[in-house]
Design an enzyme around this catalytic site. Structure first.
Site, short mmCIF file in Angstrom:
data_model
loop_
_atom_site.label_atom_id
_atom_site.label_comp_id
_atom_site.label_asym_id
_atom_site.label_seq_id
_atom_site.Cartn_x
_atom_site.Cartn_y
_atom_site.Cartn_z
CG HIS A 22 -6.30 7.24 1.92
ND1 HIS A 22 -7.01 6.10 1.60
CD2 HIS A 22 -4.99 6.92 1.77
CE1 HIS A 22 -6.17 5.14 1.27
NE2 HIS A 22 -4.94 5.62 1.36
CE LYS A 46 -0.71 -0.98 -3.05
NZ LYS A 46 -1.15 0.14 -2.20
NE ARG A 95 -0.45 2.43 7.02
CZ ARG A 95 -0.85 1.63 6.06
NH1 ARG A 95 -2.12 1.36 5.92
NH2 ARG A 95 0.00 1.06 5.25
#
Length: 167
Positions: A22, A46, A95
């Protein structure tokens, strides 16, 4: 440059916790945009380890020397939030191909909702390719060494949460 003509981007996420992946993306975003709003999600499916206030404060500590980084909570539709702040760009990191599939779907939905906000993708730096907040939390929870995966401020906070497991 006045705010009306400045390039404002929003980088949204739960940041639970903030990782070096990040951090890399935020720093690179600062090279492209005049102002980068790190939008910390209030509403998430989450289970978070850190409270919303803890997540915001950790990001503020890490980016204290970056005046163009602004940390704000957000809830609701991201594109509506972006428009309310005058941001025309959502910054997202990728990613792997699996990230792209999810991000592409979100981007298309955002484009359906508004044509005024664009999504810009940055590929992660190769050294953070495998790093995720979920993996960092799990590894830390069982005593694994995550010191090189998160900023020092975050490592200290993780150590506080998992005091019995981290040294």
């Amino acid at each position: 440059m006045d705010q009306k003509n400045s390039r404002i981007a929003i980088y949204p996420g739960t940041f639970d916790p903030l990782t070096n992946g990040h951090v890399s993306l935020i720093r690179r975003g600062c090279e492209i945009f005049d102002r980068l709003i790190v939008a910390v999600a209030k509403d998430t499916t989450k289970t978070t380890l850190f409270s919303l206030d803890e997540r915001k404060e950790l990001i503020r500590l890490v980016f204290a020397d970056h005046p163009q980084v602004q940390v704000e909570p957000f809830s609701g539709l991201l594109v509506e939030y972006a428009e309310s702040l005058g941001a025309r760009v959502i910054l997202r990191g990728l990613r792997a191909v699996s990230d792209f599939d999810y991000e592409f779907q979100m981007t298309l939905m955002n484009r359906k909702l508004t044509r005024n906000v664009q999504t810009v993708f940055l590929a992660t730096d190769y050294q953070w390719l495998f790093t995720s907040s979920t993996l960092v939390k799990h590894t830390a929870s069982v005593g694994g060494d995550v010191r090189d995966l998160v900023p020092e401020e975050v490592f200290r906070a993780l150590r506080g949460k998992y005091a019995a497991n981290l040294s």
